[in-house]
Design an enzyme around this catalytic site. Structure first.
Site, mmCIF file in Angstrom:
data_model
loop_
_atom_site.group_PDB
_atom_site.id
_atom_site.type_symbol
_atom_site.label_atom_id
_atom_site.label_comp_id
_atom_site.label_asym_id
_atom_site.label_seq_id
_atom_site.Cartn_x
_atom_site.Cartn_y
_atom_site.Cartn_z
ATOM 1 N N CYS B 86 0.801 -1.225 0.000
ATOM 2 C CA CYS B 86 0.000 0.000 0.000
ATOM 3 C C CYS B 86 0.834 1.276 0.000
ATOM 4 O O CYS B 86 0.299 2.359 -0.220
ATOM 5 C CB CYS B 86 -0.907 -0.008 1.217
ATOM 6 S SG CYS B 86 -1.521 -1.643 1.611
ATOM 7 N N HIS B 336 -8.414 3.099 -3.058
ATOM 8 C CA HIS B 336 -7.031 2.795 -2.701
ATOM 9 C C HIS B 336 -6.356 1.895 -3.740
ATOM 10 O O HIS B 336 -6.211 0.701 -3.524
ATOM 11 C CB HIS B 336 -7.009 2.149 -1.307
ATOM 12 C CG HIS B 336 -5.663 1.811 -0.780
ATOM 13 N ND1 HIS B 336 -4.505 2.456 -1.172
ATOM 14 C CD2 HIS B 336 -5.272 0.872 0.125
ATOM 15 C CE1 HIS B 336 -3.465 1.929 -0.532
ATOM 16 N NE2 HIS B 336 -3.912 0.972 0.245
#
Ligand SMILES: [Zn+2]
Lengths: 160, 398
Positions: B86, B336
């Site tokens: 991430c 995301h």
């Protein structure tokens, strides 16, 4: 025009099989095969360092704490305490999704962190509402059947 | 050692896109060069691509030279792809900063990209188990939602944080997301709506979670000497840190409500930049789940440990509060796309400093901003600082 005929179906290896590393030899061999061998005998084990005394999880071929390779296989204490839990219902990884929804949990066994472990596990036989932090749980070994004749082993938790 | 500035930023619309991975790269690449008309792209000597799992989602590896080809770039100093799940995008920015600051590179393109929605969503979601320990936590179905649900459960137990306080994070970020035309979700929500949305992993509902998203973002970093010819509004890099505490598997995580990796990253960051939380005007932080933002307030020192819930309840993280957090809408609104998120946060900093955002989400007069990314199950943390004013000295650390 030249044509290229593809087979009616294309068989892919089960690359997403989460238990695919449990081989004693060959290209999928692992240095921690004893972990899987012990599971097949009904024992959840890990490696403990004979030099610094740290119980490590996951098991390894060295101790990440002191880098010693003087290790022993030890049984993880069978009863422990429920540390946290939730439910896995959506976006569950393939294959595992065949038994969703289920309770997924973290439990502590032994004297965590030095002489014990904090591990994840599924609780099959309790609902989310029936559980609370601090409940006594034990680990037990699960037999995974298939594909075909194949038999492998993993573990889950059960509320005592 | 020399100062480094971001001189251009570009972004794609984030969301479930009818666009390929390569389309996203070209879209963000064109946007960033369009943002910097004085730069000849032949001057780009380094390329840093943030991408988490192109191997699994689009079956493509060796992606840095592919990005070079897609944008016609002949890089010759550093050509690299970063992968820290991430935080892949912020890592790419950090290495570009280091490369320019040390003199290896002069002009670097950083492009973060991820294509996460595919025809086979169950396969796409299965890939998310690999950011944890696939062999030991994977078979237990251990992906981000149940993990962060347990983090929330522990935080509620230890500090009395409530579901309503979690929901308030989404309400704030949805408000700012509603003013961001690039965000995946642009609708405002209420606390009741968050609490009443579909239960994902208790106590987290659908609206407590960020989404799987397609998107790309890009920034161009240059040395101090080059910055003055390229823009009147450079965004100066104050520095960046990373921190991991030998942690990947659940066994190494200790008490889930304490993010020691972030606590240490924050200490390193404040010591590196000589900043204090009070000096930061706004922060783009990693709200992959509502609980994450609450813990980040605490570990970044915006409030005392355990008071993150109270901090949002008092409205301290709104624009006009103690510190504006996620004025761009955060991951909760933007979605995301793993490799793009960190670069999207830098894009937001550039747009804020230039004043090129809608008035209702503009942090007026802001001089200093930070971005924070966690990756995986919060095992690894990145923080970067940016300033509208040129730093008097360039600092790497001690
Ligand atoms: Zn040792």
């Amino acid at each position: 025009m030249r044509t290229i005929k593809l087979p009616d179906s294309i068989e892919l290896p089960t690359i997403l099989d989460p238990w695919d590393q449990q081989e004693p030899s060959g290209p999928d061999a692992t240095g921690i095969y004893d972990f899987y061998k012990n599971l097949a005998k009904g024992e959840l084990t890990t490696t403990k360092c004979k030099d610094c005394g740290k119980m490590n999880f996951p098991p390894g071929i060295i101790c990440p704490n002191c880098l010693s390779d003087n290790l022993e296989w030890v049984r993880i204490p069978e009863t422990g305490e429920l540390y946290a839990f939730s439910v896995m219902a959506l976006g569950v990884p393939m294959i595992i999704d065949t038994y969703a929804p289920f309770v997924v949990a973290i439990a502590r066994f032994g004297e965590y962190p030095d002489d014990g472990v904090q591990i994840s596990g599924i609780i099959f036989d309790s609902k989310y509402e029936e559980l609370k932090i601090g409940d006594k749980v034990k680990w037990e070994v699960v037999e995974i059947q298939g594909p075909g004749e194949k038999k492998r082993y993993w573990y889950c938790f059960r509320k005592i | 050692m020399r100062n480094v500035a971001i001189v251009a930023a570009g972004i794609t619309k984030f969301g479930v896109r009818e666009a390929s991975w390569k389309d996203l790269v070209q879209e963000a690449g064109k946007a960033v060069f369009d943002d910097c008309p004085n730069l000849d792209k032949k001057e780009v000597d380094s390329l840093f691509v943030g991408a988490s799992q192109p191997e699994r989602w689009v079956y493509q590896t060796h992606v840095a030279p592919l990005v070079a080809e897609l944008l016609g770039i002949d890089a010759r100093r550093v050509i690299s792809r970063t992968e820290v799940a991430c935080a892949s995008g912020q890592a790419a920015i950090r290495y570009a900063w280091l490369s320019i600051a040390t003199g290896l590179s002069d002009v670097a393109l950083v492009l973060g990209v991820e294509k996460m929605t595919t025809k086979f969503m169950n396969l796409s979601q299965t890939c998310m188990v690999n950011v944890g320990n696939r062999e030991f936590d994977g078979p237990n179905g251990f992906t981000a939602p149940p993990f962060f649900a347990m983090v929330a459960q522990r935080h509620m137990l230890n500090y009395g944080t409530t579901k309503e306080q979690l929901a308030m994070i989404r309400v704030k970020n949805a408000k700012y997301g509603s003013l961001n035309p690039y965000a995946q979700f642009q609708k405002e929500v209420t606390v009741e709506k968050v609490l009443g949305s579909r239960m994902i992993s208790p106590p987290l509902t659908l609206l407590d979670c960020s989404a799987m998203t397609d998107g790309a973002a890009a920034v161009i970093l240059v040395s101090e000497e080059r910055a003055k010819d390229l823009t009147d509004t450079p965004v100066w890099v104050l520095g960046g840190v990373q921190s991991v505490l030998h942690s990947h598997t659940v066994n190494q995580m200790g008490e889930l409500s304490e993010w020691l990796g972030l606590r240490r990253a924050a200490q390193e960051f404040y010591s590196l930049t000589k900043l204090e939380p009070e000096k930061i005007d706004f922060a783009e932080v990693h709200d992959c789940f509502t609980i994450s933002e609450i813990i980040e307030y605490e570990e970044l020192g915006f409030c005392k440990k355990g008071e993150g819930g109270k901090f949002i309840e008092e409205g301290q993280s709104y624009i006009g509060g103690k510190i504006a957090v996620n004025p761009g809408g955060g991951l909760l609104s933007n979605g995301h796309p793993l490799g793009a998120t960190g670069v999207r946060q830098a894009w937001e900093v550039v747009m804020q400093f230039r004043g090129e955002v809608p008035k209702e989400r503009y942090v007026g007069g802001a001089k200093i901003a930070i971005t924070h990314n966690l990756s995986g199950m919060a095992q690894l943390h990145h923080i970067m600082g940016y300033s509208i004013e040129k730093p008097k000295e360039v600092r790497f650390g001690r």
